[in-house]
Write a protein that holds these residues in place. Structure first.
Motif, PDB file in Angstrom:
ATOM      1  N   ALA B 114       0.817  -1.209   0.000  1.00  0.00           N
ATOM      2  CA  ALA B 114       0.000   0.000   0.000  1.00  0.00           C
ATOM      3  C   ALA B 114       0.852   1.262   0.000  1.00  0.00           C
ATOM      4  CB  ALA B 114      -0.925   0.002   1.214  1.00  0.00           C
ATOM      5  N   LEU B 115       2.057   1.152   0.541  1.00  0.00           N
ATOM      6  CA  LEU B 115       2.917   2.324   0.622  1.00  0.00           C
ATOM      7  C   LEU B 115       3.712   2.462  -0.672  1.00  0.00           C
ATOM      8  CD1 LEU B 115       3.736   4.499   2.630  1.00  0.00           C
ATOM      9  CD2 LEU B 115       5.636   3.064   3.291  1.00  0.00           C
ATOM     10  N   SER B 116       3.953   3.720  -1.078  1.00  0.00           N
ATOM     11  CA  SER B 116       4.695   3.962  -2.311  1.00  0.00           C
ATOM     12  C   SER B 116       6.078   3.344  -2.223  1.00  0.00           C
ATOM     13  CB  SER B 116       4.857   5.450  -2.535  1.00  0.00           C
ATOM     14  OG  SER B 116       3.605   5.992  -2.700  1.00  0.00           O
ATOM     15  N   LEU B 117       6.411   2.658  -3.272  1.00  0.00           N
ATOM     16  CA  LEU B 117       7.609   1.847  -3.239  1.00  0.00           C
ATOM     17  C   LEU B 117       8.322   1.956  -4.582  1.00  0.00           C
ATOM     18  CD1 LEU B 117       9.009  -0.649  -1.791  1.00  0.00           C
ATOM     19  CD2 LEU B 117       7.402  -2.051  -3.044  1.00  0.00           C
ATOM     20  N   GLU B 118       9.638   2.053  -4.544  1.00  0.00           N
ATOM     21  CA  GLU B 118      10.424   1.953  -5.769  1.00  0.00           C
ATOM     22  C   GLU B 118      11.353   0.771  -5.584  1.00  0.00           C
ATOM     23  OE1 GLU B 118      10.272   4.068  -8.374  1.00  0.00           O
ATOM     24  OE2 GLU B 118       9.008   5.610  -7.466  1.00  0.00           O
ATOM     25  N   VAL B 119      11.445  -0.069  -6.587  1.00  0.00           N
ATOM     26  CA  VAL B 119      12.343  -1.215  -6.490  1.00  0.00           C
ATOM     27  C   VAL B 119      13.390  -1.098  -7.587  1.00  0.00           C
ATOM     28  CG1 VAL B 119      12.498  -3.725  -6.454  1.00  0.00           C
ATOM     29  CG2 VAL B 119      10.418  -2.600  -5.680  1.00  0.00           C
ATOM     30  N   LYS B 139      17.694   9.750  -9.333  1.00  0.00           N
ATOM     31  CA  LYS B 139      16.807   9.916 -10.477  1.00  0.00           C
ATOM     32  C   LYS B 139      15.403   9.424 -10.173  1.00  0.00           C
ATOM     33  CE  LYS B 139      19.981   9.512 -14.265  1.00  0.00           C
ATOM     34  NZ  LYS B 139      20.508   8.659 -15.305  1.00  0.00           N
ATOM     35  N   LEU B 140      15.276   8.553  -9.200  1.00  0.00           N
ATOM     36  CA  LEU B 140      13.962   8.013  -8.871  1.00  0.00           C
ATOM     37  C   LEU B 140      13.090   9.130  -8.339  1.00  0.00           C
ATOM     38  CD1 LEU B 140      15.110   4.783  -7.037  1.00  0.00           C
ATOM     39  CD2 LEU B 140      14.148   4.939  -9.323  1.00  0.00           C
ATOM     40  N   PRO B 141      11.826   9.152  -8.733  1.00  0.00           N
ATOM     41  CA  PRO B 141      10.953  10.228  -8.275  1.00  0.00           C
ATOM     42  C   PRO B 141      10.825  10.243  -6.746  1.00  0.00           C
ATOM     43  CG  PRO B 141       9.710   8.474  -9.369  1.00  0.00           C
ATOM     44  CD  PRO B 141      11.146   8.192  -9.602  1.00  0.00           C
ATOM     45  N   GLY B 142      11.020  11.414  -6.158  1.00  0.00           N
ATOM     46  CA  GLY B 142      10.871  11.549  -4.705  1.00  0.00           C
ATOM     47  C   GLY B 142      12.133  11.254  -3.925  1.00  0.00           C
ATOM     48  N   VAL B 143      13.216  10.894  -4.629  1.00  0.00           N
ATOM     49  CA  VAL B 143      14.480  10.591  -3.947  1.00  0.00           C
ATOM     50  C   VAL B 143      15.502  11.663  -4.321  1.00  0.00           C
ATOM     51  CG1 VAL B 143      16.308   8.880  -3.645  1.00  0.00           C
ATOM     52  CG2 VAL B 143      13.961   8.131  -4.063  1.00  0.00           C
ATOM     53  N   GLU B 645       4.815  12.856  -6.807  1.00  0.00           N
ATOM     54  CA  GLU B 645       5.598  12.535  -7.987  1.00  0.00           C
ATOM     55  C   GLU B 645       4.648  12.085  -9.091  1.00  0.00           C
ATOM     56  OE1 GLU B 645       6.390  10.136  -5.185  1.00  0.00           O
ATOM     57  OE2 GLU B 645       7.263  11.886  -4.220  1.00  0.00           O
ATOM     58  N   ILE B 646       5.029  12.401 -10.316  1.00  0.00           N
ATOM     59  CA  ILE B 646       4.281  11.914 -11.471  1.00  0.00           C
ATOM     60  C   ILE B 646       5.319  11.328 -12.426  1.00  0.00           C
ATOM     61  CG2 ILE B 646       2.793  12.541 -13.416  1.00  0.00           C
ATOM     62  CD1 ILE B 646       1.919  14.997 -11.746  1.00  0.00           C
ATOM     63  N   LEU B 658       9.963   7.329 -24.479  1.00  0.00           N
ATOM     64  CA  LEU B 658      10.064   8.637 -23.838  1.00  0.00           C
ATOM     65  C   LEU B 658       9.672   8.467 -22.382  1.00  0.00           C
ATOM     66  CD1 LEU B 658       8.248  11.010 -26.342  1.00  0.00           C
ATOM     67  CD2 LEU B 658      10.708  10.654 -26.063  1.00  0.00           C
ATOM     68  N   GLU B 659      10.392   9.148 -21.523  1.00  0.00           N
ATOM     69  CA  GLU B 659      10.086   9.021 -20.104  1.00  0.00           C
ATOM     70  C   GLU B 659      10.140  10.395 -19.447  1.00  0.00           C
ATOM     71  OE1 GLU B 659      11.070   5.838 -16.611  1.00  0.00           O
ATOM     72  OE2 GLU B 659      12.396   6.001 -18.323  1.00  0.00           O
ATOM     73  N   SER B 660       9.210  10.642 -18.513  1.00  0.00           N
ATOM     74  CA  SER B 660       9.205  11.903 -17.783  1.00  0.00           C
ATOM     75  C   SER B 660       8.946  11.634 -16.320  1.00  0.00           C
ATOM     76  CB  SER B 660       8.067  12.801 -18.275  1.00  0.00           C
ATOM     77  OG  SER B 660       8.492  13.518 -19.383  1.00  0.00           O
ATOM     78  N   GLY B 661       9.626  12.357 -15.503  1.00  0.00           N
ATOM     79  CA  GLY B 661       9.383  12.237 -14.069  1.00  0.00           C
ATOM     80  C   GLY B 661       9.321  13.626 -13.469  1.00  0.00           C
ATOM     81  N   PHE B 662       8.339  13.840 -12.617  1.00  0.00           N
ATOM     82  CA  PHE B 662       8.147  15.151 -12.001  1.00  0.00           C
ATOM     83  C   PHE B 662       8.117  14.934 -10.493  1.00  0.00           C
ATOM     84  CE2 PHE B 662       4.886  17.572  -9.797  1.00  0.00           C
ATOM     85  CZ  PHE B 662       5.152  18.894 -10.130  1.00  0.00           C
TER      86      PHE B 662
END
Lengths: 155, 788
Positions: B114-119, B139-143, B645-646, B658-662
């Motif tokens: 349930a918690l936002s996770l990046e692996v 580069k990971l969103p939010g890091v 983050e988006i 194409l990739e975008s991170g905000f």
């Protein structure tokens, strides 16, 4: 459609958080224009220091502090072998409520002796710290020399 | 207890399928993912390729099995008839696009939390390798990365750093001097095979300090087949003339496995795109654009020996990370021209410098009995940090110590950890987890300067976490945790300072007594409750909705409770407050993900509210200490941290993505109305990647990536912070995977900051020293996997 709605959500999200950003907080520190002493000037033992500076703030000033400390160990930061006493000076003055002020006085006296021991001549740091009412702080640090002699009689 | 029995009985109504996953040659595949199509139910194979999977209800189900580098397998099973299954996966060939096989495990994992996770996995670390682990993952969103020179960084997750982010390896929280502004994380990035980054409060499982998130380093999967394997990497960087090597050797035989890695990197002074810097109105020259005395090196060693059986598995890991780096002398204290003169050597490490050695001995064991798995983790860590600077003092009566006269600060932080966790392993609707964590810490100090007091700390926490599968589409999870903490801080009287103040003939005895007491004897106890509740909703294969709400806490640190003096890392007189209570926060986190074969989109807003956020408040009172301005005192306030983050990823053409991170964070002290310090600026990363695959040619894979990173200016600052202008940075990378005569090798070429742009990083240690970030860097890594 899906893409459009998500873009709209993203925009709303950004707008919400950036609209909160407008506050009338004071994060601008005061401005110190130190005229005298200037870098590498000499402060004369047994005489008053000629202090001349302008302090200003975008809202209101609070206080300034002068801090003079020996830099006798110089750049290599080894302990000096002087038998004389190193001079340390710290004093604060109140300037609260003012937006800008010219500070001009000779209140700081370079002592000839500390507890009976003659003071050490040589390199010192001369620092001016200034705060405003919000707690923003500025500082200016210059190198000065403490030495024997007499100041020019221009004041 | 009655409730537990009921859950068990409830769970037994489902049917269970057991099986193995292997390759065409009959070798078991460990870590393969098996999911029941159109449901969130799934599992991974163990070290022997074995899995057990509950089928949601009777009838026909489609099982999808995937493993990176293999073609997905789809099997239809009847829940009540088929009990065992052998799945054979074929090697993937060029018709499989990367997007399709993209991180299956990660996606499945993400769909269950349930918690936002990046692996991330080692491929990501290889292709994005930057100065250190934290710079690599920023580069990971939010890091975000809070950098100290060119070599070392500390992690920031959604604006939370220092003691508010926990780093765990093999289940053990890393304990070093995280509170310090010039402390970097002591982890060898070559040794990281997989990492999970939780972007939100994780107090439930990790206790204090996980209030802002957790970086969890997961041990490498053990290969299923008996073999000898390894890898060798060589790295070179142009900016700081770094040269490094990392080599790993491992062996797997029946139930036993062992591996060892050694890494060493040496670097010179780093280059900045500026000839001068201005610090405290003093213009300091930067000869040859190299920042003097920022060279350093790191040397890491890690070894693991493990046994893994059907019921019992156990590993012992011993690792040691040593890092040494110089500090730019021009802005260490008062700027001094004489100390920045060119010494003609860009690789020497002179004083001032810091040395850190982090030793860890970790034992992880688990026992499986009757549908329950018990894990026992025991660890010892010794973090030894030293800062060296030629002896200097403002006090006439202080002389250099006889031994180590130039050792300014020395901390030895020892941490003993014991964790036990019991979890249900059956695939029932309910999953249970209970655990206890205990930590004991001792901090000892030495050196001619005083910064952090001697202290010892004991913490213990107990938690229960429950997961419930409500339907094919909805999973619920929640938990509660109780913590107890105790900290005893030793008093420290600075007699040199006392005599110095007496000699000035300007202060009252009570003032002298106050300032010369650098820390007070304090003995405090804390109790905390944390909890979390969340839901995952997968309406169909393409979409995931998540919501999580949690309460987390952090114990005040020794620096926050007891310090009284100038912190040379921040150049401020910092004053602790012995009456601080635990920091408490509530966080709401929402995520939506849409994913199809060619399109990926995710939006992840969050908001946190803190009732007792600890921050340094400028008091407006002058310190009497030499070279100190006003006193900053630790205070508690209400605070709001919100943002999100988006990310979007679109394969516009075959082979072209194409990739975008905000990312954005808004941080506000609600009590005094000012922004909180270290607010990360808004940032957007756009990239275009061309990816090409082949299995018939020597060049198996080629990834070409061009990236634009926009960072907005940061005007939202706390008092006595500097605003930072925005910037645009461009980067390029070329990653290639070769196979020539059965030998594999990977080559990664990266160009960072292509246009040698001069810019500041709002979060860097060098920002307040007005030192721009490193200029252009060309980096080459050659990696040779052996029998991987």
């Amino acid at each position: 459609m899906k893409q459009i709605s998500t873009v709209l959500i993203a925009l709303a999200f950004t707008a919400f958080f950036s609209s909160c950003a407008e506050d009338d907080n004071d994060t601008t520190p005061p401005l110190i224009v130190l005229i005298e002493p200037a870098d590498d000037d000499t402060l004369f033992i047994g005489h008053g220091v000629h202090l001349d500076m302008e302090l200003s703030d975008d809202v209101k000033l609070k206080s300034y502090k002068i801090d003079i400390h020996s830099n006798l160990d110089g750049h290599d930061h080894t302990k000096s072998a002087t038998a004389n006493a190193t001079w340390s000076f710290t004093k604060a003055w109140d300037v609260s409520g003012l937006r800008n002020t010219d500070i001009h006085h000779h209140e700081i006296i370079v002592p000839t002796k500390i507890n009976g021991v003659p003071i050490a001549a040589g390199d010192y740091h001369f620092a001016v710290y200034c705060t405003d009412e919000a707690g923003n702080e500025s500082k200016v640090i210059i190198d000065v020399v403490v030495g024997v002699g007499a100041p020019d009689e221009d004041e | 207890m009655a409730a537990f029995v009921a859950f068990q009985a409830f769970g037994q109504q489902k049917s269970l399928i057991k099986g193995t996953v292997s390759d065409a040659g009959g070798n078991p595949l460990s870590g393969a993912t098996i999911v029941v199509s159109n449901t969130p139910t799934g599992t991974n194979t163990d070290g022997n390729g074995y899995f057990e999977l509950p089928l949601p209800e009777g009838g026909m189900h489609v099982l999808k099995t995937s493993f990176i580098g293999y073609v997905n397998s789809v099997d239809t099973v009847l829940a009540d008839e088929i009990k065992t299954l052998s799945i054979v996966l074929k090697q993937a060939h060029e018709q499989l696009d990367e997007v399709v096989v993209r991180e299956n495990f990660e996606n499945a994992r993400n769909r269950r939390e349930a918690l936002s996770l990046e692996v991330i996995k080692k491929d990501f670390i290889f292709e994005n390798n930057s100065g250190n682990l934290i710079k690599t993952i920023q580069k990971l969103p939010g890091v975000y990365s809070m950098d100290i020179g060119s070599g070392f960084s500390k992690p920031v997750i959604r604006g939370m750093g220092f003691n508010r982010v926990a780093v765990a390896e093999n289940g053990i929280k890393q304990e070093s001097q995280q509170w310090g502004a010039d402390h970097g994380l002591e982890i060898d990035q070559f040794n990281v095979e997989k990492m999970e980054i939780y972007k939100g409060p994780m107090s439930l499982q990790f206790g204090s300090d996980a209030i802002g998130g957790v970086l969890e380093i997961i041990p490498a999967n053990v290969s299923a087949e008996n073999k000898i394997f390894g890898d060798v990497s060589i790295i070179g960087k142009s900016n700081n003339n770094l040269a490094g090597v990392s080599a790993m050797f491992g062996i797997k035989h029946k139930h036993w496995n062992a591996r060892a890695r050694f890494t060493e990197q040496h670097f010179g002074d780093y280059k900045i795109p500026a000839d001068t810097i201005v610090y405290l109105t003093r213009k300091l020259p930067v000869y040859n654009r190299r920042l003097k005395n920022t060279a350093g090196y790191d040397r890491s060693f890690s070894s693991t020996i493990g046994y893994s059986g059907k019921k019992v598995s156990s590993d012992i890991t011993v690792s040691n990370v040593f890092q040494k780096t110089g500090f730019f002398p021009g802005s260490h204290g008062i700027p001094d021209l004489s100390r920045v003169q060119n010494d003609g050597n860009s690789r020497n490490i002179e004083m001032p410098n810091s040395n850190v050695n982090h030793l860890k001995i970790i034992s992880n064991s688990s026992f499986k009995i009757d549908g329950w798995k018990t894990s026992l983790d025991v660890a010892f860590q010794n973090n030894h940090r030293q800062e060296w600077a030629q002896f200097h003092t403002h006090y006439d009566n202080q002389t250099a110590p006889m031994t180590d006269p130039d050792l300014e600060i020395d901390f030895r932080l020892k941490t003993y950890t014991g964790n036990i966790k019991i979890e249900s392993t059956g695939d029932n609707k309910w999953k249970h987890q209970i655990g206890i964590n205990t930590d004991y810490q001792e901090n000892n100090i030495a050196g001619y300067n005083f910064l952090l007091p001697k202290f010892n700390r004991f913490t213990a926490g107990a938690f229960v976490i429950e997961k419930y599968t409500l339907s094919d589409k909805i999973q619920l999870m929640g938990g509660i945790r109780f913590d107890y903490g105790q900290i005893a801080i030793s008093a420290y009287k600075d007699k040199f300072l006392e005599q110095y103040l007496e000699k000035m003939n300007a202060y009252q005895p009570d003032e002298i007594a106050f300032f010369s007491q650098r820390s007070y004897g304090i003995n405090r106890q804390f109790n905390d409750v944390s909890w979390s509740a969340g839901m995952v909703f997968n309406p169909d294969r393409n979409q995931t909705y998540k919501v999580n709400i949690g309460r987390s806490f952090r114990l005040p640190g020794a620096n926050e409770l007891a310090s009284n003096g100038v912190h040379h890392g921040t150049f401020r007189h910092e004053l602790g407050d012995s009456s601080l209570v635990s920091e408490n926060g509530y966080q709401l986190d929402i995520a939506y993900t849409f994913e199809s074969e060619r399109f990926y989109f995710s939006i992840n807003p969050f908001a946190s509210w803190f009732s007792k956020y600890i921050f340094l408040n400028p008091t407006g009172e002058w310190s009497v200490l030499p070279h100190a301005g006003q006193i900053y005192q630790y205070k508690q306030a209400q605070a709001l941290i919100a943002g999100g983050e988006i990310t979007a990823n679109y394969e516009i053409l075959r082979h072209l993505t194409l990739e975008s991170g905000f990312e954005y964070v808004y941080m506000q002290n609600l009590t005094d109305g000012y922004p909180l310090p270290f607010s990360p600026p808004l940032s957007v990363i756009n990239s275009i990647t061309w990816h090409w695959h082949s299995h018939r040619k020597a060049l198996e894979k080629l990834h070409l990536n061009l990236e634009h990173h926009f960072v907005a200016s940061q005007q939202r600052i706390a008092r006595n912070e500097l605003t930072t202008a925005g910037n645009n940075l461009f980067g390029f990378s070329l990653n290639s995977y070769w196979k020539i005569r059965q030998s594999n090798f990977n080559v990664s070429l990266q160009v960072q900051n292509i246009f040698d742009t001069s810019y500041y990083n709002h979060l860097s240690f060098s920002r307040k020293l007005s030192i721009p970030e490193p200029g252009r860097n060309v980096q080459l890594i050659l990696r040779i996997p052996i029998n991987e």
